[in-house]
Design an enzyme around this catalytic site. Structure first.
Site, PDB file in Angstrom:
ATOM      1  N   HIS A 276       4.432  18.504   0.971  1.00  0.00           N
ATOM      2  CA  HIS A 276       5.300  17.435   1.482  1.00  0.00           C
ATOM      3  C   HIS A 276       6.703  17.565   0.896  1.00  0.00           C
ATOM      4  O   HIS A 276       7.702  17.465   1.629  1.00  0.00           O
ATOM      5  CB  HIS A 276       4.694  16.074   1.122  1.00  0.00           C
ATOM      6  CG  HIS A 276       5.589  14.911   1.393  1.00  0.00           C
ATOM      7  ND1 HIS A 276       5.575  14.219   2.577  1.00  0.00           N
ATOM      8  CD2 HIS A 276       6.542  14.314   0.622  1.00  0.00           C
ATOM      9  CE1 HIS A 276       6.480  13.252   2.528  1.00  0.00           C
ATOM     10  NE2 HIS A 276       7.075  13.290   1.350  1.00  0.00           N
ATOM     11  N   GLU A 277       6.796  17.796  -0.417  1.00  0.00           N
ATOM     12  CA  GLU A 277       8.105  17.928  -1.065  1.00  0.00           C
ATOM     13  C   GLU A 277       8.852  19.166  -0.561  1.00  0.00           C
ATOM     14  O   GLU A 277      10.067  19.122  -0.335  1.00  0.00           O
ATOM     15  CB  GLU A 277       7.939  17.990  -2.587  1.00  0.00           C
ATOM     16  CG  GLU A 277       7.316  16.751  -3.216  1.00  0.00           C
ATOM     17  CD  GLU A 277       8.118  15.483  -2.956  1.00  0.00           C
ATOM     18  OE1 GLU A 277       9.349  15.577  -2.829  1.00  0.00           O
ATOM     19  OE2 GLU A 277       7.503  14.405  -2.873  1.00  0.00           O
ATOM     20  N   GLU A 354      10.434  11.180   5.975  1.00  0.00           N
ATOM     21  CA  GLU A 354       9.112  11.181   5.342  1.00  0.00           C
ATOM     22  C   GLU A 354       8.032  11.577   6.337  1.00  0.00           C
ATOM     23  O   GLU A 354       7.115  12.346   6.002  1.00  0.00           O
ATOM     24  CB  GLU A 354       8.812   9.804   4.742  1.00  0.00           C
ATOM     25  CG  GLU A 354       9.653   9.439   3.538  1.00  0.00           C
ATOM     26  CD  GLU A 354       9.493  10.403   2.387  1.00  0.00           C
ATOM     27  OE1 GLU A 354       8.361  10.880   2.150  1.00  0.00           O
ATOM     28  OE2 GLU A 354      10.497  10.693   1.720  1.00  0.00           O
TER      29      GLU A 354
END
Length: 411
Positions: A276-277, A354
């Protein structure tokens, strides 16, 4: 507009901002405790939801008290012209205008911190302690405060002094020069925060060799992400809450995992969090955020340049002369509606980003372990699973948990 009109406009904006914020918080905290959603049954029960609601209500009452105190004090300072009286007092024994402003803001900082310190202490050692989050010792609390003061004086005070000097020397044209300095500082801070600032408060250690590091490196290589620096931060010295973040650009980029995150999640879940990062980096969200922040600062400084020498604003705050420090305070108050709108816009963009980072992790690794990690994180931190939509729209930089899970768990 006359000085009197500006005075009551400031008071009106403060009142509108305060009541709007507390109304949204009231709507959110009064959301009923829901039935445990099917997707969270393995991680959550009704008792945990009730504990989460109790945590929300406790923090709401606390923020209402502190917000009300700040609200009343600020209104009083404006209504009775206290800011102007302070300016008259300071200018009576210091002639240099830059030093006048620095002393003025220094006194405000000391008064503000003395007012907020007992509440910071109570929140850390009472509220966070009661709900099992606090791990901060009294020694750490004091040291963190002292280090924060030093950083505030060196970095914040230095930038403020430069801003005031440029205004004194260049007048309204100061904004372009200070914008260049601010932009450079923002980029520098993004690149070196984990190397220069964070180690003053936390211990960063390289991730030890083993299954987790091997899995992280294997995933990073599979998506063509050059990764040399994976660090573990000792978050457990202050709180049981967990997190992970990405910092820096180019060769300075670092992935930082909280030790609490490592302790509560499986290797698969941690790699999914890392994915995700990395998704943020691959989708250029970090660069996008930096560019937008720099542009926002530029717009704000330009607007400030239109009012920085306003006699009416100084008089509205009780001043008997044009004072840059009074106009800076007045500008912050008058700019607050625009600041709120900009914040909402940035939150909308952040929530979109996100979702994109979640999708990247799902497509390049897997959605299920990231969903599981989010569930664990949410339960451990007593996150509200049914926030009010208006509260989300205004204040959330991340989408609500159930919205993220819905996308991650779809086939």
């Amino acid at each position: 507009m006359s000085a009197e009109g500006l005075k009551y406009l400031m008071i009106g904006l403060i009142m509108a901002g305060f009541f709007f914020d507390k109304w949204i918080s009231w709507l959110n905290v009064n959301q009923k405790v829901p039935v445990v959603p099917r997707t969270l049954i393995s991680h959550l029960d009704q008792e945990k939801l009730k504990e989460s609601k109790a945590y929300q209500k406790t923090n709401y009452r606390f923020s209402l008290l502190t917000g009300l105190l700040s609200f009343v004090v600020t209104l009083g300072l404006i209504f009775w012209g206290t800011f102007g009286a302070m300016d008259t007092w300071v200018s009576g024994w210091v002639e240099n205008p830059v030093w006048q402003s620095l002393i003025f803001f220094g006194l405000l900082f000391i008064a503000s911190d003395l007012l907020s310190l007992p509440f910071d202490y109570y929140h850390t050692f009472k509220i966070e302690e009661d709900f099992g989050f606090n791990k901060t010792t009294h020694k750490t609390f004091v040291l963190d405060k002292l280090k924060g003061y030093v950083l505030g004086i060196v970095l914040g005070g230095g930038l403020l002094a430069l801003l005031l000097w440029l205004i004194d020397q260049l007048g309204a044209s100061f904004w372009l020069y200070f914008w260049a300095v601010a932009a450079f500082f923002m980029v520098l801070l993004n690149m070196f925060y984990t190397s220069w600032i964070l180690p003053l408060f936390n211990k960063l250690t390289p991730l030890v060799e083993g299954e987790l590091k091997e899995s992280i490196m294997a995933y990073a290589n599979s998506v063509g992400f050059s990764l040399e620096n994976v660090f573990v931060i000792d978050g457990s010295t202050r709180s049981t809450k967990a997190n992970a973040f990405f910092s820096g650009i180019g060769k300075q980029k670092k992935v930082v995992l909280y030790d609490t995150l490592i302790n509560q999640n499986t290797t698969e879940e941690l790699v999914a969090v890392l994915a995700h990062e990395i998704g943020h980096y691959k989708k250029k969200h970090i660069l996008q955020s930096m560019v937008l922040s720099v542009l926002q600062v530029g717009v704000m400084l330009f607007i400030l340049s239109l009012f920085v020498n306003s006699e009416a604003i100084s008089q509205a705050l009780g001043g008997e002369r044009v004072a840059v420090h009074l106009n800076l305070i007045g500008f912050v108050l008058l700019f607050s509606p625009i600041s709120t709108l900009l914040g909402i816009g940035m939150n909308i963009l952040s929530r979109k980003n996100e979702f994109e980072a979640d999708r990247y992790a799902k497509e390049t690794y897997a959605g299920e372990p990231l969903a599981s990690a989010l569930k664990t994180l949410s339960v451990k931190t007593l996150t509200q699973i049914n926030p009010h939509p208006l509260h989300v729209f205004v204040n959330y930089s991340h989408p609500p948990l159930l919205a993220r899970l819905e996308k991650l768990e779809l086939p």
